[in-house]
Design an enzyme around this catalytic site. Structure first.
Site, PDB file in Angstrom:
ATOM      1  N   ALA A   1     -57.986  -8.182   5.978  1.00 28.65           N
ATOM      2  CA  ALA A   1     -56.526  -8.347   5.992  1.00 28.65           C
ATOM      3  C   ALA A   1     -55.778  -7.032   6.110  1.00 28.65           C
ATOM      4  CB  ALA A   1     -56.083  -9.084   4.730  1.00 28.65           C
ATOM      5  N   ALA A   2     -56.475  -5.951   6.437  1.00 32.11           N
ATOM      6  CA  ALA A   2     -55.803  -4.644   6.505  1.00 32.11           C
ATOM      7  C   ALA A   2     -54.691  -4.639   7.549  1.00 32.11           C
ATOM      8  CB  ALA A   2     -56.826  -3.550   6.809  1.00 32.11           C
ATOM      9  N   GLY A   3     -54.927  -5.292   8.685  1.00 30.64           N
ATOM     10  CA  GLY A   3     -53.890  -5.356   9.714  1.00 30.64           C
ATOM     11  C   GLY A   3     -52.670  -6.140   9.265  1.00 30.64           C
ATOM     12  N   ASP A   4     -52.889  -7.186   8.482  1.00 29.27           N
ATOM     13  CA  ASP A   4     -51.762  -7.967   7.972  1.00 29.27           C
ATOM     14  C   ASP A   4     -50.988  -7.194   6.912  1.00 29.27           C
ATOM     15  OD1 ASP A   4     -52.423 -10.096   9.634  1.00 29.27           O
ATOM     16  OD2 ASP A   4     -53.756 -10.994   8.153  1.00 29.27           O
TER      17      ASP A   4
ATOM     18  N   GLY B   1     -56.659   5.415  12.694  1.00 31.16           N
ATOM     19  CA  GLY B   1     -55.223   5.471  12.452  1.00 31.16           C
ATOM     20  C   GLY B   1     -54.427   4.566  13.367  1.00 31.16           C
TER      21      GLY B   1
END
Length: 297
Positions: free
Chosen positions: A240-243, A215
């Site tokens: 690309a999850a952080g973007d 999380g």
């Protein structure tokens, strides 16, 4: 209500992505199972993420004069991002070589190329920053360019969101201009030299620490410090999850949501992105974010 104006200043790369069962060890050759070539770079990804999340997004940055540059601009514009001010510089565009294993983990090698030439902002670029609701920046372009934009944003009342990636020391002058800092654990340690997330609040007024499958943490100097649970999905590719998280967070903040609730919404965006292979092609639409969104309580 008009969509929030989100100006993203950052890198644009052509991502060359290969999937494989296991990541190769040094000196080892393994067979890949698939290959795709997509627009990427943290700047382009976050601009596309903001556009798909419902923002009026524009990208400031630099691409090369090569064929990759032509393709990059076309694909970023096709995603709904304003590319009118995207510079073209002579030479190669940025390139990222990404390897993703069967568990969704990845390794990435980036060659900045044209991104390194993005210096000395024009009046048109500064005007875009001043007119935005939120300025989003990262550290894949020269830090002095980010600082120049943050100064213009502060003077105009534009909120500044810095995703301090990749991990490195951040000048105190830039940190003093940041309204919201988004970092992972390695990036947080590079900035504060400490493990506890609360240390981030000694350098910025508000911070989000992303924790991957665990999380995120949100804290501010008003006394909020809380864990935001991860949204559970079947992980395919975390590239690309952080973007997706950062782009959606900028949109929610631009809509004047409470920041803690905005972090919950952004977490849903990151989870939605991780369900698909690829970088910019995996970034979720607003409806997909809403489907996974669990409000703050």
């Amino acid at each position: 209500m008009n969509p929030p104006r989100v100006v993203v200043m950052g890198s644009a790369n052509m991502d060359l992505m290969v999937t494989t069962e296991v990541l190769p060890k040094p000196g080892e050759t393994v067979f890949g199972t698939d290959f795709v070539m997509v627009a990427g770079g943290k700047g382009a990804n976050q601009a596309i993420a903001a556009s798909r999340a419902g923002g009026a997004a524009a990208l400031l940055g630099a691409i090369g004069s090569d064929s990759f540059g032509v393709t990059l601009k076309a694909r970023i514009a096709a995603a709904g991002v304003d590319t009118d001010r995207l510079r073209v510089v002579y030479g190669a565009s940025g390139v990222a070589v990404v390897t993703v294993d069967a568990d969704g983990e990845n390794t990435i090698v980036v060659t900045p190329a044209a991104n390194s030439a993005f210096r000395g902002l024009t009046e048109s670029e500064l005007s875009a920053v001043r007119e935005a609701d939120v300025l989003v920046a990262q550290l894949e372009i020269p830090v002095d360019t980010v600082t120049e934009a943050a100064r213009a944003a502060r003077a105009a009342g534009t909120r500044v969101l810095l995703n301090a990636a990749p991990a490195q020391m951040v000048p105190a002058e830039l940190l003093d201009l940041v309204d919201l800092l988004v970092v992972n654990e390695a990036e947080a340690r590079a900035i504060t030299g400490r493990e506890e997330p609360e240390a981030l609040l000694s350098v910025v007024p508000r911070a989000v620490l992303t924790l991957g499958r665990h999380g995120a943490w949100y804290g501010d100097r008003d006394g909020t410090a809380t864990h935001v649970p991860a949204v559970t999905v079947e992980l395919v590719d975390s590239t690309a999850a952080g973007d997706a998280f950062t782009g959606a967070l900028a949109v929610a903040w631009g809509e004047d949501r409470e920041l803690l609730d905005a972090v919950h919404w952004a977490s849903a965006a990151g989870a939605a992105c991780a369900r698909r292979l690829g970088a910019s092609v995996a970034l979720p639409l607003r409806a997909e974010i809403d489907e996974l969104y669990v409000p703050a309580v």
